[in-house]
Design a protein around this motif. Structure first.
Motif, PDB file in Angstrom:
ATOM      1  N   GLY A   1       0.815  -1.225   0.000  1.00 30.54           N
ATOM      2  CA  GLY A   1       0.000   0.000   0.000  1.00 30.54           C
ATOM      3  C   GLY A   1       0.844   1.268   0.000  1.00 30.54           C
ATOM      4  N   GLU A   2       2.171   1.129   0.113  1.00 32.07           N
ATOM      5  CA  GLU A   2       3.026   2.320   0.192  1.00 32.07           C
ATOM      6  C   GLU A   2       3.821   2.534  -1.101  1.00 32.07           C
ATOM      7  OE1 GLU A   2       3.953   2.672   4.964  1.00 32.07           O
ATOM      8  OE2 GLU A   2       5.473   1.744   3.696  1.00 32.07           O
ATOM      9  N   VAL A   3       4.337   3.768  -1.232  1.00 28.66           N
ATOM     10  CA  VAL A   3       5.213   4.077  -2.367  1.00 28.66           C
ATOM     11  C   VAL A   3       6.457   4.800  -1.858  1.00 28.66           C
ATOM     12  CG1 VAL A   3       3.394   4.259  -4.114  1.00 28.66           C
ATOM     13  CG2 VAL A   3       4.005   6.275  -2.801  1.00 28.66           C
ATOM     14  N   LEU A   4       7.548   4.627  -2.583  1.00 26.45           N
ATOM     15  CA  LEU A   4       8.777   5.384  -2.302  1.00 26.45           C
ATOM     16  C   LEU A   4       8.879   6.480  -3.356  1.00 26.45           C
ATOM     17  CD1 LEU A   4      11.580   5.822  -0.959  1.00 26.45           C
ATOM     18  CD2 LEU A   4      12.485   4.148  -2.598  1.00 26.45           C
ATOM     19  N   LEU A   5       9.026   7.712  -2.887  1.00 24.88           N
ATOM     20  CA  LEU A   5       9.045   8.863  -3.796  1.00 24.88           C
ATOM     21  C   LEU A   5      10.403   9.545  -3.790  1.00 24.88           C
ATOM     22  CD1 LEU A   5       5.715  10.437  -2.566  1.00 24.88           C
ATOM     23  CD2 LEU A   5       6.038   9.282  -4.754  1.00 24.88           C
ATOM     24  N   GLU A   6      10.777  10.067  -4.963  1.00 28.13           N
ATOM     25  CA  GLU A   6      11.980  10.899  -5.060  1.00 28.13           C
ATOM     26  C   GLU A   6      11.556  12.277  -5.556  1.00 28.13           C
ATOM     27  OE1 GLU A   6      16.375  10.170  -6.642  1.00 28.13           O
ATOM     28  OE2 GLU A   6      14.885  10.075  -8.242  1.00 28.13           O
TER      29      GLU A   6
ATOM     30  N   VAL B   1       5.171   2.827 -10.674  1.00 27.29           N
ATOM     31  CA  VAL B   1       6.556   3.310 -10.782  1.00 27.29           C
ATOM     32  C   VAL B   1       6.664   4.251 -11.979  1.00 27.29           C
ATOM     33  CG1 VAL B   1       8.942   2.607 -11.267  1.00 27.29           C
ATOM     34  CG2 VAL B   1       7.533   1.288  -9.660  1.00 27.29           C
ATOM     35  N   GLY B   2       7.303   5.407 -11.776  1.00 26.82           N
ATOM     36  CA  GLY B   2       7.494   6.372 -12.865  1.00 26.82           C
ATOM     37  C   GLY B   2       6.385   7.409 -12.935  1.00 26.82           C
ATOM     38  N   SER B   3       5.302   7.217 -12.173  1.00 21.37           N
ATOM     39  CA  SER B   3       4.227   8.220 -12.214  1.00 21.37           C
ATOM     40  C   SER B   3       4.619   9.422 -11.347  1.00 21.37           C
ATOM     41  CB  SER B   3       2.895   7.624 -11.737  1.00 21.37           C
ATOM     42  OG  SER B   3       2.997   7.200 -10.395  1.00 21.37           O
ATOM     43  N   HIS B   4       3.989  10.561 -11.630  1.00 23.21           N
ATOM     44  CA  HIS B   4       4.331  11.802 -10.914  1.00 23.21           C
ATOM     45  C   HIS B   4       3.166  12.280 -10.066  1.00 23.21           C
ATOM     46  CE1 HIS B   4       7.428  11.817 -14.095  1.00 23.21           C
ATOM     47  NE2 HIS B   4       8.169  12.276 -13.101  1.00 23.21           N
TER      48      HIS B   4
ATOM     49  N   SER C   1       6.926   1.010  -5.873  1.00 22.26           N
ATOM     50  CA  SER C   1       5.533   1.139  -5.455  1.00 22.26           C
ATOM     51  C   SER C   1       4.918  -0.197  -5.071  1.00 22.26           C
ATOM     52  CB  SER C   1       4.734   1.755  -6.608  1.00 22.26           C
ATOM     53  OG  SER C   1       3.372   1.802  -6.275  1.00 22.26           O
ATOM     54  N   LYS C   2       4.219  -0.183  -3.957  1.00 17.40           N
ATOM     55  CA  LYS C   2       3.351  -1.305  -3.610  1.00 17.40           C
ATOM     56  C   LYS C   2       1.932  -0.764  -3.464  1.00 17.40           C
ATOM     57  CE  LYS C   2       6.874  -4.275  -1.667  1.00 17.40           C
ATOM     58  NZ  LYS C   2       7.578  -4.646  -0.445  1.00 17.40           N
TER      59      LYS C   2
ATOM     60  N   LYS D   1       5.811  19.366  -3.231  1.00 18.79           N
ATOM     61  CA  LYS D   1       6.827  19.050  -4.222  1.00 18.79           C
ATOM     62  C   LYS D   1       6.208  18.175  -5.292  1.00 18.79           C
ATOM     63  CE  LYS D   1       8.645  15.474  -1.237  1.00 18.79           C
ATOM     64  NZ  LYS D   1       9.576  15.565  -0.138  1.00 18.79           N
ATOM     65  N   THR D   2       6.838  18.169  -6.464  1.00 18.85           N
ATOM     66  CA  THR D   2       6.451  17.144  -7.429  1.00 18.85           C
ATOM     67  C   THR D   2       7.488  16.049  -7.282  1.00 18.85           C
ATOM     68  OG1 THR D   2       7.603  18.362  -9.145  1.00 18.85           O
ATOM     69  CG2 THR D   2       5.236  18.495  -9.165  1.00 18.85           C
ATOM     70  N   ALA D   3       7.014  14.828  -7.277  1.00 17.73           N
ATOM     71  CA  ALA D   3       7.908  13.716  -7.032  1.00 17.73           C
ATOM     72  C   ALA D   3       7.596  12.592  -7.996  1.00 17.73           C
ATOM     73  CB  ALA D   3       7.732  13.234  -5.596  1.00 17.73           C
ATOM     74  N   GLU D   4       8.603  11.766  -8.217  1.00 14.66           N
ATOM     75  CA  GLU D   4       8.421  10.618  -9.092  1.00 14.66           C
ATOM     76  C   GLU D   4       8.431   9.358  -8.233  1.00 14.66           C
ATOM     77  OE1 GLU D   4      10.658  10.631 -12.672  1.00 14.66           O
ATOM     78  OE2 GLU D   4      10.942   8.456 -12.620  1.00 14.66           O
ATOM     79  N   THR D   5       7.547   8.419  -8.581  1.00 14.57           N
ATOM     80  CA  THR D   5       7.494   7.167  -7.837  1.00 14.57           C
ATOM     81  C   THR D   5       8.677   6.295  -8.244  1.00 14.57           C
ATOM     82  OG1 THR D   5       5.116   7.359  -7.960  1.00 14.57           O
ATOM     83  CG2 THR D   5       5.971   5.257  -7.231  1.00 14.57           C
TER      84      THR D   5
END
Ligand code: NDP
Ligand SMILES: CCCCCC(=O)/C=C/[C@H]1[C@H](O)CC(=O)[C@@H]1CCCCCCC(=O)O
Length: 324
Positions: A35-40, A77-80, A70-71, A63-67
């Motif tokens: 259910g979580e995502v890691l963002l940069e 992954v790659g979505s903003h 992702s779970k 901020k705008t971040a990129e995934t």
């Protein structure tokens, strides 16, 4: 494991913020759970309200971040996304505080605009004009901090609506930019011999509407220049944010009575149910060339405090952002 950098406040601001009020921290982030995502972070926003909320750590920093991983199927992954998880290079989120970037975001439009004209400051300008002021064609509008993130959009939307627009800003380069944007009148409030005379000269007929970003002395001088039944949208009062001791009068009440003025404070989130439609409308104006965008970009996460202090000093033309 990812190494995440974050800026924290180590000393409460006393007057204007200082380098020594901030500290850079580095920590290891755990892998995202179900259910979580890691963002940069890709772009981070610096905004005047952070002067107030930094210490309380309100979840407001945009901020705008990129995934990165992702779970959570809602954020592949790659979505903003626009996230509100602080001055952090990386963060783990359960998705609750994430707003996906508008569908069909054009590939030739920088994602940083999701923090500016096609984001919170642009929405502030739009809602201040449409919901608070109810600005009408042929009216005269005054906006201060006019070359900033909110102010420049205010002036441009007012022009789209067929109004006369007067802007004030703090440098000749800013004034030149306002003219480039189509403002009818613009002046440098720091160098005019008299603010009162500059306001009168720019609109001898008086002002129907004031979009107030600055407050303090500017407001005191501007109020008597309003027409009878004038409307004032109180969006911000940046001239007071760094005051150690609160400014005292003159007070607006007498002028408000005599001129029968209407003054309303607001924050843009009151109309957030309208955001998807509003953002689409502003993106259309941008693509049609009716809305121009300028940004003041600071490079490097390590320069966040410098970017923030620069914003409060007035270094920026357009939206101040940090590119990681
Ligand atoms: N109500 C709401 O929902 C929101 C309110 N705001 C408010 O809108 C205002 C503008 O914000 P934003 O567009 O993001 O910021 P800006 O991009 O306009 O940056 C701030 C600008 O304020 C001006 N400024 C700084 N100090 C002073 C001062 N002492 N007197 C006069 N002007 C000063 C500077 O421009 P210059 O060189 O012209 O002096 C500076 O560039 C702020 O008051 C902010 O708090 C912003 C977003 C949402
Ligand atoms: C706290 C001073 C705010 C000055 C005006 C301003 O810049 C407002 C910005 C808002 C913007 O719409 C995005 C936000 O979240 C900002 C609101 C922050 C308001 C904090 C209110 C705290 C409270 O409820 O007590």
């Amino acid at each position: 494991m990812v190494q995440a950098k974050s800026w924290v406040m180590v000393k409460h601001f006393d007057g204007f913020p200082k380098d020594s009020d901030f500290q850079l921290k580095v920590e290891e982030l755990p892998e995202p759970k179900d259910g979580e995502v890691l963002l940069e972070a890709v772009f981070l926003s610096v905004d005047p309200y952070m002067r107030w909320v930094f210490w309380n750590k309100l979840p407001e920093y945009c901020k705008t971040a990129e995934t990165l991983s992702s779970k959570n199927p809602a954020f592949p992954v790659g979505s903003h996304v626009v996230s509100h998880c602080g001055w952090r290079s990386h963060s783990v989120s359960d998705g609750a505080d994430l707003i996906p970037i508008m569908a069909d975001w054009p590939s030739d439009v920088s994602l940083s605009l999701a923090l500016g004209t096609i984001g919170m400051p642009g929405l502030t300008a739009l809602y201040g004009i449409e919901e608070v002021l109810g600005l009408q064609k042929n009216e005269t509008l005054l906006v201060n901090a006019a070359a900033g993130a909110v102010g420049n959009v205010v002036g441009q939307i007012a022009k789209i609506k067929g109004c006369k627009v007067v802007g004030s800003a703090g440098s000749d380069a800013k004034v030149a930019y306002l003219r480039e944007l189509g403002f009818d009148e613009a002046f440098n409030y720091k160098t005019v011999p008299s603010l009162e005379e500059a306001l009168k000269k720019a609109a001898p007929e008086g002002y129907d509407c004031l979009f107030e970003n600055v407050g303090g002395y500017f407001s005191t001088v501007a109020l008597p220049q309003m027409k009878t039944f004038g409307r004032i949208a109180v969006c911000g009062s940046i001239s007071t944010y760094n005051d150690g001791t609160p400014q005292t009068g003159p007070y607006p009440h007498f002028t408000m009575i005599v001129k029968q003025l209407k003054m309303e404070g607001f924050t843009q989130n009151r109309w957030q149910h309208k955001n998807p439609e509003s953002l689409k409308r502003m993106m259309a104006w941008l693509k049609e060339g009716k809305l121009k965008c300028r940004e003041h970009v600071t490079k490097g996460f390590e320069n966040m405090p410098a970017a923030f202090m620069g914003l409060l000093r007035g270094d920026n033309i357009g939206k101040a952002v940090v590119a990681v």
